[in-house]
Design a protein around this motif. Structure first.
Motif, PDB file in Angstrom:
ATOM      1  N   GLN A 135      20.315 -33.918 -22.295  1.00 15.39           N
ATOM      2  CA  GLN A 135      19.978 -33.286 -23.813  1.00 15.39           C
ATOM      3  C   GLN A 135      19.756 -33.305 -25.090  1.00 15.39           C
ATOM      4  OE1 GLN A 135      21.425 -28.585 -22.334  1.00 15.39           O
ATOM      5  NE2 GLN A 135      19.837 -27.813 -23.417  1.00 15.39           N
ATOM      6  N   MET A 136      18.489 -33.317 -25.150  1.00 15.36           N
ATOM      7  CA  MET A 136      18.617 -33.244 -26.990  1.00 15.36           C
ATOM      8  C   MET A 136      17.357 -32.539 -27.450  1.00 15.36           C
ATOM      9  SD  MET A 136      18.876 -37.739 -27.638  1.00 15.36           S
ATOM     10  CE  MET A 136      19.932 -38.058 -26.268  1.00 15.36           C
ATOM     11  N   ASN A 137      17.345 -32.503 -28.561  1.00 13.57           N
ATOM     12  CA  ASN A 137      15.758 -32.750 -29.365  1.00 13.57           C
ATOM     13  C   ASN A 137      15.411 -33.448 -29.678  1.00 13.57           C
ATOM     14  OD1 ASN A 137      16.602 -32.668 -31.610  1.00 13.57           O
ATOM     15  ND2 ASN A 137      17.999 -30.439 -32.217  1.00 13.57           N
ATOM     16  N   PHE A 138      13.734 -32.577 -30.165  1.00 20.59           N
ATOM     17  CA  PHE A 138      13.551 -34.067 -30.938  1.00 20.59           C
ATOM     18  C   PHE A 138      13.438 -34.835 -32.036  1.00 20.59           C
ATOM     19  CE2 PHE A 138       9.934 -35.737 -33.483  1.00 20.59           C
ATOM     20  CZ  PHE A 138       9.079 -36.511 -33.000  1.00 20.59           C
ATOM     21  N   GLY A 139      14.816 -33.505 -32.857  1.00 19.47           N
ATOM     22  CA  GLY A 139      15.252 -34.277 -33.965  1.00 19.47           C
ATOM     23  C   GLY A 139      16.106 -36.029 -33.568  1.00 19.47           C
ATOM     24  N   THR A 140      17.213 -35.185 -32.906  1.00 20.13           N
ATOM     25  CA  THR A 140      18.212 -36.097 -32.555  1.00 20.13           C
ATOM     26  C   THR A 140      16.794 -37.746 -31.938  1.00 20.13           C
ATOM     27  OG1 THR A 140      19.505 -34.104 -32.068  1.00 20.13           O
ATOM     28  CG2 THR A 140      20.305 -35.818 -30.988  1.00 20.13           C
ATOM     29  N   GLN A 141      16.668 -37.083 -31.177  1.00 19.02           N
ATOM     30  CA  GLN A 141      16.225 -38.429 -30.418  1.00 19.02           C
ATOM     31  C   GLN A 141      15.804 -39.119 -31.544  1.00 19.02           C
ATOM     32  OE1 GLN A 141      13.042 -36.998 -27.712  1.00 19.02           O
ATOM     33  NE2 GLN A 141      14.507 -36.452 -25.649  1.00 19.02           N
ATOM     34  N   ASP A 142      14.944 -38.184 -32.499  1.00 19.38           N
ATOM     35  CA  ASP A 142      14.120 -38.670 -34.242  1.00 19.38           C
ATOM     36  C   ASP A 142      14.398 -40.413 -35.028  1.00 19.38           C
ATOM     37  OD1 ASP A 142      11.589 -40.571 -35.540  1.00 19.38           O
ATOM     38  OD2 ASP A 142      12.168 -38.781 -36.661  1.00 19.38           O
ATOM     39  N   ARG A 143      16.097 -39.465 -34.687  1.00 18.72           N
ATOM     40  CA  ARG A 143      17.628 -40.290 -35.340  1.00 18.72           C
ATOM     41  C   ARG A 143      17.856 -40.913 -34.831  1.00 18.72           C
ATOM     42  NH1 ARG A 143      22.593 -39.349 -35.815  1.00 18.72           N
ATOM     43  NH2 ARG A 143      23.011 -38.200 -33.893  1.00 18.72           N
ATOM     44  N   ILE A 144      18.001 -41.267 -33.318  1.00 15.97           N
ATOM     45  CA  ILE A 144      18.505 -42.728 -32.170  1.00 15.97           C
ATOM     46  C   ILE A 144      17.477 -42.897 -32.351  1.00 15.97           C
ATOM     47  CG2 ILE A 144      19.311 -43.022 -30.595  1.00 15.97           C
ATOM     48  CD1 ILE A 144      20.031 -40.169 -30.180  1.00 15.97           C
ATOM     49  N   SER A 145      15.450 -42.498 -32.115  1.00 13.64           N
ATOM     50  CA  SER A 145      15.540 -43.971 -32.223  1.00 13.64           C
ATOM     51  C   SER A 145      14.898 -44.319 -33.680  1.00 13.64           C
ATOM     52  CB  SER A 145      13.321 -43.040 -32.148  1.00 13.64           C
ATOM     53  OG  SER A 145      13.484 -42.786 -30.740  1.00 13.64           O
ATOM     54  N   PHE A 157      14.332 -41.651 -22.990  1.00 15.67           N
ATOM     55  CA  PHE A 157      14.842 -40.033 -23.471  1.00 15.67           C
ATOM     56  C   PHE A 157      14.462 -39.611 -22.781  1.00 15.67           C
ATOM     57  CE2 PHE A 157      14.324 -41.701 -27.902  1.00 15.67           C
ATOM     58  CZ  PHE A 157      15.992 -41.926 -28.197  1.00 15.67           C
ATOM     59  N   SER A 158      13.982 -38.769 -21.973  1.00 13.43           N
ATOM     60  CA  SER A 158      13.358 -37.993 -20.989  1.00 13.43           C
ATOM     61  C   SER A 158      13.333 -36.955 -22.385  1.00 13.43           C
ATOM     62  CB  SER A 158      14.812 -37.037 -20.609  1.00 13.43           C
ATOM     63  OG  SER A 158      14.966 -37.373 -19.125  1.00 13.43           O
ATOM     64  N   PRO A 159      11.688 -36.090 -21.771  1.00  8.40           N
ATOM     65  CA  PRO A 159      11.131 -35.041 -22.536  1.00  8.40           C
ATOM     66  C   PRO A 159      12.198 -34.496 -23.633  1.00  8.40           C
ATOM     67  CG  PRO A 159      10.257 -34.874 -20.841  1.00  8.40           C
ATOM     68  CD  PRO A 159      11.837 -36.070 -20.014  1.00  8.40           C
ATOM     69  N   PRO A 160      12.030 -34.482 -24.751  1.00 14.17           N
ATOM     70  CA  PRO A 160      12.805 -33.169 -25.556  1.00 14.17           C
ATOM     71  C   PRO A 160      12.750 -31.878 -25.322  1.00 14.17           C
ATOM     72  CG  PRO A 160      10.909 -33.412 -27.064  1.00 14.17           C
ATOM     73  CD  PRO A 160      10.487 -34.844 -25.855  1.00 14.17           C
ATOM     74  N   CYS A 161      13.929 -31.036 -25.553  1.00  9.61           N
ATOM     75  CA  CYS A 161      14.366 -29.829 -25.225  1.00  9.61           C
ATOM     76  C   CYS A 161      14.464 -29.176 -26.704  1.00  9.61           C
ATOM     77  CB  CYS A 161      15.880 -29.462 -24.482  1.00  9.61           C
ATOM     78  SG  CYS A 161      17.227 -30.373 -25.587  1.00  9.61           S
ATOM     79  N   ALA A 162      13.715 -27.960 -26.549  1.00 12.31           N
ATOM     80  CA  ALA A 162      13.642 -26.556 -27.549  1.00 12.31           C
ATOM     81  C   ALA A 162      15.194 -25.646 -27.574  1.00 12.31           C
ATOM     82  CB  ALA A 162      12.807 -25.567 -27.224  1.00 12.31           C
ATOM     83  N   CYS A 163      16.459 -27.293 -28.516  1.00 10.03           N
ATOM     84  CA  CYS A 163      17.739 -26.666 -28.139  1.00 10.03           C
ATOM     85  C   CYS A 163      17.905 -27.210 -29.057  1.00 10.03           C
ATOM     86  CB  CYS A 163      18.435 -27.154 -26.604  1.00 10.03           C
ATOM     87  SG  CYS A 163      18.032 -29.223 -26.636  1.00 10.03           S
ATOM     88  N   ASP A 164      19.559 -27.111 -29.624  1.00 11.13           N
ATOM     89  CA  ASP A 164      20.311 -27.256 -30.830  1.00 11.13           C
ATOM     90  C   ASP A 164      21.295 -27.804 -30.089  1.00 11.13           C
ATOM     91  OD1 ASP A 164      21.702 -27.541 -32.923  1.00 11.13           O
ATOM     92  OD2 ASP A 164      23.277 -25.177 -32.840  1.00 11.13           O
TER      93      ASP A 164
END
Length: 167
Positions: A135-145, A157-164
């Motif tokens: 579980q991770m949001n778009f911002g985290t996925q973008d930072r890791i990428s 990644f799986s699709p990002p969640c709208a989560c903190d």
């Protein structure tokens, strides 16, 4: 394992998946030339410090167990190229992970990881980072990428969640 112990110095691969093991069998550490160890689909909750007694280990697969912590001595396994930790209970990737400098594959799918330390980007040999179902949001996925060269490292990644998610 019993068959392997008949000639322990000639064992390079050992698969003990689906054996309902709750810990690493002590006899594994007699296999001094072991390069690949598969303990998938057991009930193992901890990686023992004796893992460092297997210095030739290139692949360690512990998918679908009950591991919640990556101990510091794991990062002394300098020959590890493939570390499979999918579907466990890992919440933190320690910054010491950067010590696994020749790691090529890191599978951490389906873990409740709360934070991905920037040292992950120090794994310059990494060709695959599997974060599916984490579980991770778009911002985290973008930072890791952004930590990796997309031509050299494939990040899943799986699709990002709208989560903190704690990034």
């Amino acid at each position: 394992l019993n068959l392997a112990l008949k000639n322990p110095s000639k064992v390079y691969r050992l698969k003990l998946s689906k054996n309902k093991l709750t810990s690493f069998p002590e006899d594994i550490f007699k296999l001094s030339n072991l390069r690949e160890l598969n303990l998938d689909r057991n009930k193992i909750s901890a990686i023992p410090s004796r893992i460092t007694e297997l210095p030739k280990l290139v692949k360690l697969s512990l998918n679908e167990n009950r591991i919640d912590t990556l101990p510091p001595f794991l990062f002394q396994m300098y020959n590890l190229e493939d570390l499979q930790l999918g579907d466990n209970y890992i919440t933190t990737l320690p910054d010491d992970i950067e010590q696994l400098s020749i790691l090529k594959i890191l599978a951490i799918w389906d873990n409740p990881i709360e934070y991905y330390h920037n040292s992950l980007g120090s794994l310059k040999q990494l060709t695959i980072l599997d974060c599916l179902h984490n579980q991770m949001n778009f911002g985290t996925q973008d930072r890791i990428s952004s930590m990796f060269d997309s031509k050299k490292t494939k990040v899943y990644f799986s699709p990002p969640c709208a989560c903190d998610d704690g990034h």
